[in-house]
Scaffold this active site. Sequence first.
Site, PDB file in Angstrom:
ATOM      1  N   GLU A  10      12.618  73.291 -10.580  1.00 22.13           N
ATOM      2  CA  GLU A  10      11.368  72.614 -10.223  1.00 22.13           C
ATOM      3  C   GLU A  10      11.165  72.701  -8.707  1.00 22.13           C
ATOM      4  O   GLU A  10      12.142  72.848  -7.953  1.00 22.13           O
ATOM      5  CB  GLU A  10      11.493  71.164 -10.718  1.00 22.13           C
ATOM      6  CG  GLU A  10      10.358  70.231 -10.508  1.00 22.13           C
ATOM      7  CD  GLU A  10       9.025  70.650 -11.077  1.00 22.13           C
ATOM      8  OE1 GLU A  10       8.509  71.674 -10.604  1.00 22.13           O
ATOM      9  OE2 GLU A  10       8.475  69.937 -11.937  1.00 22.13           O
ATOM     10  N   ASP A  11       9.927  72.640  -8.257  1.00 21.04           N
ATOM     11  CA  ASP A  11       9.670  72.676  -6.814  1.00 21.04           C
ATOM     12  C   ASP A  11       9.866  71.318  -6.165  1.00 21.04           C
ATOM     13  O   ASP A  11      10.442  71.217  -5.086  1.00 21.04           O
ATOM     14  CB  ASP A  11       8.256  73.211  -6.505  1.00 21.04           C
ATOM     15  CG  ASP A  11       7.156  72.446  -7.232  1.00 21.04           C
ATOM     16  OD1 ASP A  11       7.460  71.711  -8.202  1.00 21.04           O
ATOM     17  OD2 ASP A  11       5.984  72.585  -6.852  1.00 21.04           O
TER      18      ASP A  11
ATOM     19  N   ASP B  57       0.894  73.345  -4.381  1.00 28.16           N
ATOM     20  CA  ASP B  57      -0.553  73.454  -4.163  1.00 28.16           C
ATOM     21  C   ASP B  57      -1.224  72.128  -3.829  1.00 28.16           C
ATOM     22  O   ASP B  57      -0.686  71.047  -4.087  1.00 28.16           O
ATOM     23  CB  ASP B  57      -1.235  73.986  -5.423  1.00 28.16           C
ATOM     24  CG  ASP B  57      -1.305  72.933  -6.530  1.00 28.16           C
ATOM     25  OD1 ASP B  57      -0.247  72.380  -6.889  1.00 28.16           O
ATOM     26  OD2 ASP B  57      -2.420  72.642  -7.004  1.00 28.16           O
TER      27      ASP B  57
ATOM     28  N   PHE C  30       1.953  64.636   1.828  1.00 27.29           N
ATOM     29  CA  PHE C  30       1.516  65.642   0.858  1.00 27.29           C
ATOM     30  C   PHE C  30       1.854  67.020   1.392  1.00 27.29           C
ATOM     31  O   PHE C  30       1.349  67.431   2.428  1.00 27.29           O
ATOM     32  CB  PHE C  30       0.019  65.517   0.558  1.00 27.29           C
ATOM     33  CG  PHE C  30      -0.346  66.163  -0.757  1.00 27.29           C
ATOM     34  CD1 PHE C  30      -0.327  65.421  -1.929  1.00 27.29           C
ATOM     35  CD2 PHE C  30      -0.651  67.517  -0.825  1.00 27.29           C
ATOM     36  CE1 PHE C  30      -0.614  66.023  -3.154  1.00 27.29           C
ATOM     37  CE2 PHE C  30      -0.942  68.121  -2.052  1.00 27.29           C
ATOM     38  CZ  PHE C  30      -0.926  67.379  -3.210  1.00 27.29           C
TER      39      PHE C  30
ATOM     40  N   ILE D 111      10.356  66.821  -6.886  1.00 24.23           N
ATOM     41  CA  ILE D 111      10.369  65.550  -7.604  1.00 24.23           C
ATOM     42  C   ILE D 111       9.627  64.564  -6.711  1.00 24.23           C
ATOM     43  O   ILE D 111      10.077  64.294  -5.582  1.00 24.23           O
ATOM     44  CB  ILE D 111      11.810  65.037  -7.848  1.00 24.23           C
ATOM     45  CG1 ILE D 111      12.682  66.078  -8.565  1.00 24.23           C
ATOM     46  CG2 ILE D 111      11.787  63.712  -8.609  1.00 24.23           C
ATOM     47  CD1 ILE D 111      12.276  66.437  -9.967  1.00 24.23           C
ATOM     48  N   ASP D 112       8.482  64.091  -7.197  1.00 23.00           N
ATOM     49  CA  ASP D 112       7.672  63.133  -6.418  1.00 23.00           C
ATOM     50  C   ASP D 112       7.911  61.749  -7.025  1.00 23.00           C
ATOM     51  O   ASP D 112       8.862  61.059  -6.644  1.00 23.00           O
ATOM     52  CB  ASP D 112       6.207  63.587  -6.472  1.00 23.00           C
ATOM     53  CG  ASP D 112       5.294  62.809  -5.537  1.00 23.00           C
ATOM     54  OD1 ASP D 112       5.593  61.624  -5.250  1.00 23.00           O
ATOM     55  OD2 ASP D 112       4.274  63.355  -5.085  1.00 23.00           O
TER      56      ASP D 112
ATOM     57  N   GLY E 237       8.819  61.438 -10.098  1.00 24.37           N
ATOM     58  CA  GLY E 237       9.857  61.688 -11.094  1.00 24.37           C
ATOM     59  C   GLY E 237       9.323  61.682 -12.524  1.00 24.37           C
ATOM     60  O   GLY E 237      10.049  62.017 -13.466  1.00 24.37           O
TER      61      GLY E 237
ATOM     62  N   THR F 237       7.176  63.625 -14.136  1.00 22.57           N
ATOM     63  CA  THR F 237       7.163  64.931 -14.797  1.00 22.57           C
ATOM     64  C   THR F 237       8.538  65.267 -15.351  1.00 22.57           C
ATOM     65  O   THR F 237       8.674  65.657 -16.516  1.00 22.57           O
ATOM     66  CB  THR F 237       6.712  66.024 -13.797  1.00 22.57           C
ATOM     67  OG1 THR F 237       5.380  65.738 -13.369  1.00 22.57           O
ATOM     68  CG2 THR F 237       6.776  67.414 -14.412  1.00 22.57           C
TER      69      THR F 237
ATOM     70  N   ARG G 251      -0.721  77.755  -2.371  1.00 29.70           N
ATOM     71  CA  ARG G 251       0.522  78.197  -3.013  1.00 29.70           C
ATOM     72  C   ARG G 251       1.072  79.449  -2.336  1.00 29.70           C
ATOM     73  O   ARG G 251       2.266  79.733  -2.402  1.00 29.70           O
ATOM     74  CB  ARG G 251       0.283  78.514  -4.499  1.00 29.70           C
ATOM     75  CG  ARG G 251      -0.033  77.314  -5.369  1.00 29.70           C
ATOM     76  CD  ARG G 251       0.152  77.675  -6.842  1.00 29.70           C
ATOM     77  NE  ARG G 251      -0.556  76.777  -7.739  1.00 29.70           N
ATOM     78  CZ  ARG G 251      -0.052  75.667  -8.264  1.00 29.70           C
ATOM     79  NH1 ARG G 251       1.175  75.286  -7.935  1.00 29.70           N
ATOM     80  NH2 ARG G 251      -0.753  74.926  -9.081  1.00 29.70           N
TER      81      ARG G 251
HETATM   82  C1  PRP Z   1       3.665  68.970  -9.377  1.00 30.78           C
HETATM   83  C2  PRP Z   1       5.024  69.509  -8.991  1.00 30.78           C
HETATM   84  C3  PRP Z   1       5.958  68.863  -9.982  1.00 30.78           C
HETATM   85  C4  PRP Z   1       5.316  67.510 -10.223  1.00 30.78           C
HETATM   86  C5  PRP Z   1       6.030  66.448  -9.417  1.00 30.78           C
HETATM   87  O1  PRP Z   1       3.162  69.718 -10.474  1.00 30.78           O
HETATM   88  O2  PRP Z   1       5.037  70.921  -9.110  1.00 30.78           O
HETATM   89  O3  PRP Z   1       5.990  69.592 -11.190  1.00 30.78           O
HETATM   90  O4  PRP Z   1       3.937  67.626  -9.776  1.00 30.78           O
HETATM   91  O5  PRP Z   1       5.368  65.200  -9.503  1.00 30.78           O
HETATM   92  P1  PRP Z   1       5.993  63.900 -10.167  1.00 30.78           P
HETATM   93  O6  PRP Z   1       7.435  63.833  -9.808  1.00 30.78           O
HETATM   94  O7  PRP Z   1       5.194  62.777  -9.535  1.00 30.78           O
HETATM   95  O8  PRP Z   1       5.775  63.962 -11.649  1.00 30.78           O
HETATM   96  P2  PRP Z   1       1.608  69.744 -10.861  1.00 30.78           P
HETATM   97  O9  PRP Z   1       1.325  68.759 -11.941  1.00 30.78           O
HETATM   98  O10 PRP Z   1       0.780  69.626  -9.622  1.00 30.78           O
HETATM   99  O11 PRP Z   1       1.412  71.186 -11.523  1.00 30.78           O
HETATM  100  P3  PRP Z   1       1.666  72.592 -10.775  1.00 30.78           P
HETATM  101  O12 PRP Z   1       3.147  72.776 -10.724  1.00 30.78           O
HETATM  102  O13 PRP Z   1       1.019  73.597 -11.648  1.00 30.78           O
HETATM  103  O14 PRP Z   1       1.035  72.509  -9.412  1.00 30.78           O
HETATM  104 MG    MG Z   2       0.201  70.928  -8.453  1.00 28.65          MG
HETATM  105 MN    MN Z   3       4.706  71.441 -11.103  1.00 25.74          MN
END
Ligand code: PRP
Ligand code: MG
Ligand code: MN
Length: 189
Positions: A110-111, A170, A163, A113-114, A116, A118, A176
Amino acid sequence: PDHYEEDVSSILIPHGVIMDRIKKLARMIVDDSPGPLVVCCVLKGGHQYFADLVDEIKKLRRINGTSVQLSLEFIRVKSYMNDTSSGGVKISLTDAELQEFKGKNLLIVEDIIDTGATMVKLLDRLALVEPKSVRVTSLLIKKTPRSNGYIPDYVGFAIPDAFVVGYALDYNEYFRDLDHICVISVSCI
Ligand code: PRP
Ligand code: MG
Ligand code: MN
């Protein structure tokens, strides 16, 4: 935005620093590997880290013969829609695709963890098919009061509550294609 340079206020992590860190993460992941790995890219944001991490694991194999067999999988997960607010986590994974993970050693890539949300939702879904093991690596983890407390097994960098874009992250699908991880200007949001 037409002029990317004007929309990012500062470089937070230069590309070279990202690449150095990924080399070390690749080594740690290979050293801990229980056997063949199914490396799962969380699209779209995870694609650049996934590509560079897999490259570094392949290099390790050439340098010192450390052999970890990799198979590559891609999962589309989307949470953030038109802006910076979350509209609920949507995981594009059919039951047939999910079955592929049964009994395997998974490495989720994953890129960031904001909050968490997702990752917790994705891990809940994966647990249903009983993989042999599941480990998670995220290039970034955000230090934010909105965190649900989830911490991945391998983290590249802990970053402040700003951010960030670039290196496949993105804002509304823009940025990106930047090499560095940058903080976005408030004027852009
Ligand atoms: C972003 C990011 C992580 C997720 C993290 O994805 O790439 O997957 O949000 O956020 P969280 O920890 O608050 O859940 P996004 O939904 O923007 O989709 P993308 O990867 O296609 O940009
Ligand atoms: Mg995104
Ligand atoms: Mn994502």
